[in-house]
Design a protein around this motif. Structure first.
Motif: not given
Length: 442
Positions: A394-409, A414-422
């Protein structure tokens, strides 16, 4: 447990080049009284068996193969619509003989278009001339991805959320549906889901009133069983290198020379051929052409052409796998066919008989007999890892303002939120100067 016998059975075999799709198709055809329908766009051209990797006649084991060598070098490349017209007719002919149609090839858009009926797409999504005419008619379709997405957010915000901001083709297609039909693409796809419900529940889709929520332009064309023959890149790349070396030793350069001679003859007769499509984009032609055109036939040009052919082949295999993962799998899940798509692990060719051939035959026998199929993720460890569930797709674009990055899945999000960079980006910044202000003399 058993299920209904397939009313219009079709076996489709997909996978990257070099995984053994054609070999499996022949084996299944021998076992289940089948005939093979080619879905590789380049193998539809006459001649050029080496350049297009046609299965040698002796390896076809007497099995009828259709749509091989049916287009001449000077003929216009087929559109998807032409392929569909010919392929559906041939499938009907195969069935009239009481035999099983087996679809195999590496042009996965052709396969996907044949498996799933979609009137909007069949109008010519991949027809470059059609898109150019529409671009002139609707100037907006020539705009940047950002501008088109802005417009799509106005007319169909639900659909806009599904696409990555830089995915210009998909954004354009959604906007095109709105301009063509006056319907939001999200509404069209909702109607398609309702249509599939009618099909899955055994009700007659043709009885659904036009214009009702259950009317749609898309449904499964056949009772299909899909095999994805897969090998990881590290393993496949070695095979592809050996394949190119074999192609060279069996006459690839001579075929390139004959193609170039044909081009020269056409030019002398005043005919021009678009070398940006059709057989002229076959891997090996452009890569080896500098060597063929060189009067001295310099060895360095030959080796450079061979190396570039190997690189292009590896890149093509990756694109094929990417299409299956990101396009075909999603279409299969949306059509509720995930339990009919099986990944066969072709990593170890020495285990082909057990890991690929035997498993495919067992699954096909169950399918044809109306028996319960195994769970696709139980067939192999690779299948468990790579066959995504509909929820994961299931796809739904979500944009992380803090990292200026768009994730589709969702899984990516979830993986991005857990990442060290985020975590580093959202961690409160400490103003050490305010926390420990300097005092005079310190």
């Amino acid at each position: 447990m058993s299920s209904a016998l397939p009313r219009a059975p079709l076996v489709a075999i997909v996978g990257a080049t070099g995984t053994g799709k054609s070999q499996l198709a022949v084996s299944l055809a021998q076992r289940f009284n089948g005939e093979i329908l080619n879905a590789d766009a380049l193998q539809m051209y006459q001649g050029l068996p080496i350049t297009t990797n046609k299965l040698p006649l002796e390896e076809r084991k007497g099995i009828p193969h259709h749509l091989l060598g049916c287009i001449t070098l000077g003929e216009e490349p087929w559109t998807v619509k032409q392929f569909l017209q010919r392929a559906t007719g041939i499938i009907n002919e195969i069935r009239s003989r009481g035999r099983l149609p087996i679809l195999v090839g590496g042009t996965h858009y052709y396969i996907q278009s044949l498996l799933f009926r979609d009137a909007l797409i069949e109008e010519g999504e991949t027809d470059g001339n059609t898109l150019e005419r529409e671009a002139r008619q609707w100037q907006l379709l020539d705009a940047s991805a950002e501008d088109m997405l802005t417009e799509l957010q106005k007319v169909d915000p639900d659909m806009a959320m599904r696409w990555h901001p830089s995915d210009q083709r998909k954004i354009r297609r959604s906007l095109e549906i709105w301009l063509k039909t006056g319907k939001r693409a999200s509404e069209v796809y909702d109607q398609q889901k309702a249509q599939r419900f009618y099909v899955d529940s055994g009700r007659d889709p043709s009885a659904v009133p036009d214009g009702s929520d259950a009317s749609a332009q898309c449904h499964v064309r056949y009772d299909s069983l899909i095999f994805w023959v897969h090998a990881p890149s590290k393993v496949l790349n070695s095979r592809l290198e050996d394949r190119v070396n074999s192609m060279i030793s069996h006459g690839l350069l001579e075929e390139v020379s004959s193609m170039q001679s044909f081009l020269q003859d056409q030019e002398q007769q005043g005919s021009s051929i678009d070398q940006s499509r059709g057989i002229w984009v076959a891997i090996g032609f452009k890569e080896c052409l500098p060597y063929i055109l060189d009067k001295n036939r310099a060895e360095n040009l030959k080796q450079d052409g061979i190396e570039r052919t190997k690189i292009a082949t590896r890149q093509y295999a990756k694109r094929q796998d990417r299409w299956i993962r990101l396009r075909l799998q999603r279409a299969v899940n949306a059509a509720h066919l995930a339990d009919h798509m099986f990944l066969l692990d072709a990593t170890d060719f020495s285990r082909w008989s057990d890991a690929v051939d035997a498993k495919a035959k067992d699954i096909t026998a169950a399918f044809m007999g109306g028996f319960a199929l195994p769970k696709p993720n139980s067939v192999s460890d690779a299948a468990m890892k790579m066959l995504a569930s509909p929820e994961e797709e299931a796809k739904s674009a979500r944009h992380c303002e803090a990292c200026d990055k768009t994730l589709m899945f969702h899984s990516q999000w979830i993986s991005h939120l857990k990442s060290k960079s985020h975590r580093a980006s959202v961690r409160p910044k400490i103003d050490w100067k305010k926390l420990y202000p300097k005092t005079n003399g310190h």
